[in-house]
Design a protein around this motif. Structure first.
Motif, PDB file in Angstrom:
ATOM      1  N   ARG A   1       0.835  -1.214   0.000  1.00 15.40           N
ATOM      2  CA  ARG A   1       0.000   0.000   0.000  1.00 15.40           C
ATOM      3  C   ARG A   1       0.865   1.258   0.000  1.00 15.40           C
ATOM      4  NH1 ARG A   1      -2.567  -2.924   4.040  1.00 15.40           N
ATOM      5  NH2 ARG A   1      -1.690  -1.639   5.678  1.00 15.40           N
ATOM      6  N   TYR A   2       1.983   1.190   0.768  1.00 16.21           N
ATOM      7  CA  TYR A   2       2.852   2.351   0.888  1.00 16.21           C
ATOM      8  C   TYR A   2       3.454   2.713  -0.461  1.00 16.21           C
ATOM      9  CZ  TYR A   2       7.092   4.894   2.074  1.00 16.21           C
ATOM     10  OH  TYR A   2       8.096   5.818   2.127  1.00 16.21           O
ATOM     11  N   ARG A   3       3.977   1.693  -1.165  1.00 16.17           N
ATOM     12  CA  ARG A   3       4.582   1.941  -2.475  1.00 16.17           C
ATOM     13  C   ARG A   3       3.516   2.429  -3.463  1.00 16.17           C
ATOM     14  NH1 ARG A   3       9.371   2.758  -1.196  1.00 16.17           N
ATOM     15  NH2 ARG A   3      10.337   1.123   0.006  1.00 16.17           N
ATOM     16  N   ILE A   4       2.348   1.784  -3.429  1.00 19.49           N
ATOM     17  CA  ILE A   4       1.282   2.157  -4.363  1.00 19.49           C
ATOM     18  C   ILE A   4       0.878   3.604  -4.130  1.00 19.49           C
ATOM     19  CG2 ILE A   4      -1.149   1.759  -4.928  1.00 19.49           C
ATOM     20  CD1 ILE A   4      -0.558  -1.246  -4.371  1.00 19.49           C
ATOM     21  N   ASP A   5       0.747   3.983  -2.841  1.00 21.73           N
ATOM     22  CA  ASP A   5       0.339   5.352  -2.533  1.00 21.73           C
ATOM     23  C   ASP A   5       1.363   6.353  -3.043  1.00 21.73           C
ATOM     24  OD1 ASP A   5      -1.820   4.282  -1.388  1.00 21.73           O
ATOM     25  OD2 ASP A   5      -1.277   4.724   0.691  1.00 21.73           O
ATOM     26  N   LYS A   6       2.631   6.007  -2.846  1.00 17.39           N
ATOM     27  CA  LYS A   6       3.678   6.933  -3.296  1.00 17.39           C
ATOM     28  C   LYS A   6       3.633   7.090  -4.808  1.00 17.39           C
ATOM     29  CE  LYS A   6       7.107   8.129  -0.413  1.00 17.39           C
ATOM     30  NZ  LYS A   6       8.516   8.416  -0.261  1.00 17.39           N
ATOM     31  N   ALA A   7       3.503   5.957  -5.506  1.00 16.33           N
ATOM     32  CA  ALA A   7       3.446   5.998  -6.962  1.00 16.33           C
ATOM     33  C   ALA A   7       2.199   6.751  -7.421  1.00 16.33           C
ATOM     34  CB  ALA A   7       3.456   4.574  -7.517  1.00 16.33           C
ATOM     35  N   ALA A   8       1.075   6.498  -6.738  1.00 16.51           N
ATOM     36  CA  ALA A   8      -0.175   7.148  -7.126  1.00 16.51           C
ATOM     37  C   ALA A   8      -0.084   8.654  -6.925  1.00 16.51           C
ATOM     38  CB  ALA A   8      -1.327   6.576  -6.300  1.00 16.51           C
ATOM     39  N   LEU A   9       0.542   9.054  -5.820  1.00 23.76           N
ATOM     40  CA  LEU A   9       0.672  10.479  -5.520  1.00 23.76           C
ATOM     41  C   LEU A   9       1.508  11.166  -6.598  1.00 23.76           C
ATOM     42  CD1 LEU A   9      -0.463  11.969  -3.069  1.00 23.76           C
ATOM     43  CD2 LEU A   9       1.851  12.031  -2.149  1.00 23.76           C
ATOM     44  N   ALA A  10       2.610  10.495  -6.972  1.00 21.56           N
ATOM     45  CA  ALA A  10       3.477  11.062  -8.008  1.00 21.56           C
ATOM     46  C   ALA A  10       2.715  11.172  -9.327  1.00 21.56           C
ATOM     47  CB  ALA A  10       4.716  10.194  -8.179  1.00 21.56           C
ATOM     48  N   THR A  11       1.927  10.131  -9.637  1.00 20.58           N
ATOM     49  CA  THR A  11       1.163  10.152 -10.881  1.00 20.58           C
ATOM     50  C   THR A  11       0.145  11.274 -10.862  1.00 20.58           C
ATOM     51  OG1 THR A  11       1.357   7.761 -10.781  1.00 20.58           O
ATOM     52  CG2 THR A  11      -0.082   8.652 -12.475  1.00 20.58           C
ATOM     53  N   MET A  12      -0.507  11.448  -9.705  1.00 20.13           N
ATOM     54  CA  MET A  12      -1.554  12.461  -9.603  1.00 20.13           C
ATOM     55  C   MET A  12      -1.011  13.859  -9.852  1.00 20.13           C
ATOM     56  SD  MET A  12      -3.945  11.083  -6.598  1.00 20.13           S
ATOM     57  CE  MET A  12      -3.932  12.563  -5.630  1.00 20.13           C
ATOM     58  N   ILE A  13       0.242  14.079  -9.482  1.00 18.08           N
ATOM     59  CA  ILE A  13       0.820  15.405  -9.673  1.00 18.08           C
ATOM     60  C   ILE A  13       1.471  15.522 -11.046  1.00 18.08           C
ATOM     61  CG2 ILE A  13       2.572  17.010  -8.833  1.00 18.08           C
ATOM     62  CD1 ILE A  13       2.073  15.682  -6.043  1.00 18.08           C
ATOM     63  N   LEU A  14       2.248  14.506 -11.415  1.00 17.32           N
ATOM     64  CA  LEU A  14       3.104  14.642 -12.595  1.00 17.32           C
ATOM     65  C   LEU A  14       2.370  14.363 -13.902  1.00 17.32           C
ATOM     66  CD1 LEU A  14       6.407  13.151 -11.187  1.00 17.32           C
ATOM     67  CD2 LEU A  14       5.979  15.501 -11.852  1.00 17.32           C
ATOM     68  N   LEU A  15       1.363  13.492 -13.872  1.00 17.75           N
ATOM     69  CA  LEU A  15       0.663  13.187 -15.125  1.00 17.75           C
ATOM     70  C   LEU A  15      -0.094  14.414 -15.645  1.00 17.75           C
ATOM     71  CD1 LEU A  15       0.368  10.791 -17.032  1.00 17.75           C
ATOM     72  CD2 LEU A  15      -1.815  10.287 -15.937  1.00 17.75           C
ATOM     73  N   PRO A  16      -0.920  15.085 -14.798  1.00 22.33           N
ATOM     74  CA  PRO A  16      -1.568  16.318 -15.287  1.00 22.33           C
ATOM     75  C   PRO A  16      -0.536  17.357 -15.708  1.00 22.33           C
ATOM     76  CG  PRO A  16      -2.532  15.623 -13.216  1.00 22.33           C
ATOM     77  CD  PRO A  16      -1.329  14.772 -13.429  1.00 22.33           C
ATOM     78  N   ALA A  17       0.579  17.427 -14.955  1.00 17.94           N
ATOM     79  CA  ALA A  17       1.621  18.398 -15.302  1.00 17.94           C
ATOM     80  C   ALA A  17       2.144  18.119 -16.701  1.00 17.94           C
ATOM     81  CB  ALA A  17       2.764  18.326 -14.288  1.00 17.94           C
ATOM     82  N   THR A  18       2.382  16.843 -16.990  1.00 15.57           N
ATOM     83  CA  THR A  18       2.872  16.474 -18.321  1.00 15.57           C
ATOM     84  C   THR A  18       1.885  16.904 -19.395  1.00 15.57           C
ATOM     85  OG1 THR A  18       3.828  14.530 -17.269  1.00 15.57           O
ATOM     86  CG2 THR A  18       3.795  14.560 -19.668  1.00 15.57           C
ATOM     87  N   ILE A  19       0.606  16.613 -19.149  1.00 15.47           N
ATOM     88  CA  ILE A  19      -0.417  16.922 -20.155  1.00 15.47           C
ATOM     89  C   ILE A  19      -0.512  18.431 -20.368  1.00 15.47           C
ATOM     90  CG2 ILE A  19      -2.893  16.808 -20.628  1.00 15.47           C
ATOM     91  CD1 ILE A  19      -2.822  14.087 -19.062  1.00 15.47           C
TER      92      ILE A  19
END
Lengths: 509, 179
Positions: free
Chosen positions: A365-383
Motif C-alpha cells: 500500500r505504501y509503495r502504491i500510494d507513493k506511486a499514485a501520488l506522483a502520478t496524480m501530480i506529474l501526469l496532469p503536469a505532463t499533459i
C-alpha cells in the motif's frame, strides 16, 4: 519542587565588555563601509550629521541589550547538575546532569583572550549548538568548573585513561589498507556525472578562456577532418563523430577528475586497530589521522553504487558520536569486497545480518500510494505542459514520473528491514543502495509518525533517534511498528547511555 | 472453522477505517492531557493571527466594490477554523506519559507522531518559557538526546510547576541509573 542548593552566579562582568568589543567589529565596520559607499559623493558634514547619531544609537541599543542579557544569564553549580538560566523576554532554563557531561572544553578566542576570559563548553554528545556553553568566565573559574565536573565523574574514568595510555601505541593490527592499484580502481568508479556537468557548464561560461570553442561543431569537424582527409567528404557523419568526440573528451575529463580526487583523498589508506580504537590514516597532500573510539560507534552503514555493486565493491561507514571531528560519518573501508569488510565489522562489535534474519519489506500500500501520488501530480503536469509549453518541455515531468514509478518498483523489490536480537537492519536506496546496521541498545528514541494518507491506509514510519546519523524505516504496518518500538525500548531501558560510552574497548552489544 | 472465528476480529480492525486509529501500545487514555490553559493560549495566538487576517480581508473588501462578503465569508470560515476548531483538535490529540521511565509524547492533528524517549538516553533537559507562556504560567519541556537528527523532543503546554517537577523526575531517574 525546585531545590536551589547553590546560589546562582553570573558570568564574568568582563564578558560584557568582550561582547561589546566583538560587536563593534561586527557592526561598525559594515556600517562604515556601507555609509562610505552610500555617501560616496556626499559631503562629510552629511555623514557626521545623519549617520553618526544613527550608528551611535544602534551601538548603544545593542550594548544595552547585551547588558540586559548579561544580567539575566545565570548559572548554578548544583549537587547533581549544572543549570543555566537565560533570556530577557523569554526565559530558558537548561539543566545538564554531571553524568551526562563527556568533557569540559575551554576555548579562548582572540578578544576574550585579551581580557583573560574563557568560553566553557560542556560536551554532552549532543553535538553543536545543543551543547551547553558559558561565555565568558574568568580563566580560574573555567578551570575550577572543569576540575569540579571531572571530580564528579568519579575516579573510574581516570583509571581507564591511564590503562589506555600504558599500552604502547605501536602494536597496531592493520585491518584494511589500500595500495595504489586499489586506489586507481576506486578512482575509476568515482566518475561523477555532477563533475562532468559542472565542467561542461564552466566550459560554456568561460569558453572565451579556451583556445578553441568547445561547442562549435564545425571546429570539431575540422579537427576530425584534418586528421583524415577522407572524413571531410562525409558531412553528417563527421558531424556525428564530432559530437561523439566532444562527449568522449568530457567523459575522459570526468574519469580523470574522479581519479585525481580519489587519489588525493585515499592515497595509502590504512585502517588499524589500536588500543584507543580504529585509527585511520589517508591522503596524499594532506594526510589525515583519525581515531574512532570503538565504544563511540553507534551504527554501521554498508553502501555500494549502482555500477560498483556488479563488481562486488562496497564501502563501510562508521556512524559515531560527532564530538571528535566535524563529520559524524567516518569511512572505515571506502572501497572493498565484502570479505574484507566483514572482519572490520567484527572489530566494531557489530555483526553482519545472519542468514536466518527475517526480512520484511514495506507494505505494498505504501509503495502504491507513493506511486499514485506522483502520478496524480506529474501526469496532469505532463499533459498541461504538452498542450501549453513549447516542443520538448513535457519531457521533464514525464521523465520525473517514469523515474518515480521505476524507483518505487525497484525499492518494493529491494528495500528490506529486519529486527535481530541485538541489532536492526535496514536495506534501502536505489542508485546507491545501502544497508544500515544499528545496535538496538544504542538508539536514543523511537518515534512512530503517520501522515494523513498513512493513517487512512494503516501504515507508519519508524524514526529512530541515532547519535550522529539518521535512520528511518517507512511503510511499516502500524502493529509491527509498535511491536518494534516496544522491543527497542526494552533494549534501551536496560542500559544507560553513559555506561555505553564510559566503557572504552568494551564490545558494542 | 477458523474463518468464523476470525470474522468478528476482522470487523474490529478494519484496515480502511478513516477514523483516527489509536496508535501503538496503548490507547490515548493512558496519556496525560496537557494543561487546559494551553488551549486558551493557542486560541490567543490564533486570535492574533486572525486579527491580521481580518484587517487584510476588510481592506480587500473595501477595495473591491460591490459583492459584500466575497472576501469576508471565506476569511470568517478560516478564522473560525483556526481559532475555535483547530486548538481544540490540537489539544485533544496531544498528550504525554512518564510511565516505565520513558517520556512519551503524542501529537499531531494531520501528521501524527508518537515519540518515546527512555530516561536513560536523556542528555539534558530544558524548561523554556516564552513571553506568552509566562503570562499563562505555562512552560515547554524539551529533552535532548545524543545525536544530530531528531535529537530533541519538546513538549509544550505544561503548567510551569509540572514541567519543573517532570524535570526533577527525569533527572532523578538519570542519577539512579548511573549510580
Amino acid at each position: 519542587m525546585t531545590p536551589e542548593p547553590q546560589e546562582a552566579k553570573r558570568t564574568d562582568p568582563r564578558s560584557f565588555a568582550v561582547r561589546a568589543v566583538m560587536m563593534l567589529f561586527q557592526l561598525v565596520i559594515p556600517i562604515a563601509i556601507a555609509s562610505a559607499t552610500i555617501l560616496d559623493d556626499g559631503k562629510v558634514t552629511d555623514l557626521v550629521g545623519y549617520f553618526l547619531p544613527l550608528v551611535t544609537g544602534i551601538i548603544l541599543l545593542n550594548v544595552f541589550i547585551a547588558y540586559l542579557q548579561w544580567t539575566k544569564l545565570t548559572y548554578t553549580v548544583g549537587e547533581a547538575d549544572i543549570r543555566v538560566e537565560s533570556g530577557v523576554l523569554s526565559r530558558a532554563a537548561r539543566s545538564v546532569p554531571y553524568e551526562r557531561i563527556q568533557d569540559v572544553s575551554l576555548e579562548q578566542k582572540l578578544v576574550p583572550r585579551l581580557f583573560g576570559l574563557v568560553e566553557v563548553k560542556f560536551e554532552t554528545g549532543a553535538g553543536g549548538k545543543d551543547d551547553l556553553a558559558l561565555s565568558y568566565l574568568s580563566e580560574d573559574e573555567g578551570e575550577r568548573l572543569r576540575e569540579l565536573v571531572r571530580a564528579r565523574r568519579e575516579g573510574e574514568e581516570i583509571a581507564q585513561e591511564e590503562g589506555v595510555e600504558a599500552k604502547p601505541a605501536e602494536e597496531a593490527e592493520v585491518l584494511f589498507a589500500m595500495g595504489p592499484k586499489r586506489v586507481f580502481t576506486f578512482g575509476l568508479f568515482e566518475f561523477s556525472l555532477a563533475v562532468v556537468a559542472v565542467i561542461g557548464g564552466l566550459a560554456q561560461q568561460f569558453d572565451f578562456l579556451l583556445p578553441f570553442d568547445l561547442w562549435d561543431i564545425d571546429y570539431w569537424e575540422e579537427r576530425i577532418a584534418g586528421q583524415g582527409q577522407w572524413l571531410s567528404g562525409l558531412g553528417p557523419l563527421a558531424q556525428f563523430a564530432g559530437i561523439i568526440f566532444a562527449l568522449l573528451s568530457l567523459g575522459v575529463l570526468g574519469v580523470a577528475t574522479g581519479l585525481v580526487r580519489t587519489a588525493l583523498r585515499e592515497w595509502d589508506f590504512r585502517l588499524e586497530r589500536t588500543a584507543k580504537g580504529l585509527r585511520r590514516r589517508r591522503g596524499l597532500l594532506t594526510r589525515t589521522d583519525l581515531v574512532m573510539p570503538l565504544h563511540r560507534v553507534q551504527a554501521l552503514r554498508i553502501g555500494t553504487g549502482f555500477l560498483r555493486r556488479r563488481f562486488g565493491w562496497h564501502s563501510l561507514k562508521v556512524i559515531s558520536l560527532a564530538s571528535d571531528t566535524g563529520g559524524a560519518n567516518h569511512d572505515a573501508v571506502p572501497f572493498g569486497q565484502m570479505d574484507e569488510i566483514a572482519p572490520v565489522v567484527g572489530v566494531t562489535g557489530f555483526h553482519l545480518p545472519p542468514e536466518n534474519a527475517e526480512w520484511h519489506r514495506a507494505v505494498s500500500r505504501y509503495r502504491i500510494d507513493k506511486a499514485a501520488l506522483a502520478t496524480m501530480i506529474l501526469l496532469p503536469a505532463t499533459i498541461v505542459v504538452a498542450i501549453v509549453g513549447s516542443s520538448w518541455m513535457w519531457l521533464a515531468p514525464a521523465v520525473g514520473l517514469v523515474y518515480t514509478l521505476a524507483e518505487q518498483w525497484w525499492r518494493w523489490h529491494h528495500d528490506y528491514r529486519a529486527l535481530g536480537e541485538r541489532q536492526l537492519y535496514s536495506r534501502h536506496g536505489w542508485f546507491s543502495p545501502s544497508l544500515a546496521i544499528a545496535s538496538r541498545v544504542k538508539l536514543q528514541s523511537v518515534e512512530i509518525a503517520q501522515g494523513p494518507i498513512a493513517r487512512l491506509r494503516g501504515y507508519a514510519s519508524l524514526h529512530l533517534g541515532l547519535a550522529g546519523g539518521r535512520l528511518r524505516i517507512d511503510g511499516m504496518p502500524v502493529e509491527e511498528a509498535s511491536r518494534w518500538r516496544a522491543a527497542i525500548c526494552d533494549s534501551i531501558s536496560r542500559t544507560d547511555f553513559s555506561e555505553l560510552l564510559d566503557a572504552p574497548g568494551a564490545p558494542a552489544t | 472453522m477458523d474463518e468464523t472465528q476470525d470474522a468478528p476480529r476482522q470487523d474490529a480492525v478494519p484496515t480502511d477505517d478513516p477514523g483516527p486509529t489509536p496508535l501503538a501500545d496503548g490507547s490515548p487514555d493512558d496519556l496525560t492531557q496537557l494543561d487546559p490553559r494551553y488551549k486558551t493560549m493557542m486560541r490567543l495566538v490564533a486570535g492574533l493571527f486572525a486579527i491580521v487576517l481580518l484587517v487584510g480581508a476588510t481592506i480587500a473588501e473595501l477595495a473591491i466594490p460591490g459583492w459584500t462578503g466575497v472576501v469576508w465569508a471565506p476569511v470568517l470560515l478560516v478564522v473560525a477554523y483556526i481559532v475555535f476548531y483547530l486548538p481544540m483538535r490540537r489539544y485533544a490529540t496531544r498528550g504525554y506519559s512518564l510511565a516505565e521511565e520513558r517520556l512519551r509524547v503524542v501529537r499531531g492533528v494531520l501528521f501524527h507522531s508518537d515519540t518515546i524517549v527512555p530516561f536513560g538516553r536523556v542528555q539534558h533537559i530544558d524548561v523554556d518559557q516564552g513571553p506568552l507562556e509566562r503570562g499563562f504560567g505555562l512552560a515547554t519541556l524539551t529533552v535532548h538526546t545524543a545525536g544530530s537528527h531528531n535529537a530533541s523532543v519538546s513538549l509544550p503546554g505544561l503548567a510551569h510547576e509540572t514541567a519543573l517537577a517532570m524535570r526533577e523526575d527525569i533527572r532523578a531517574a538519570i542519577r539512579r541509573d548511573t549510580r
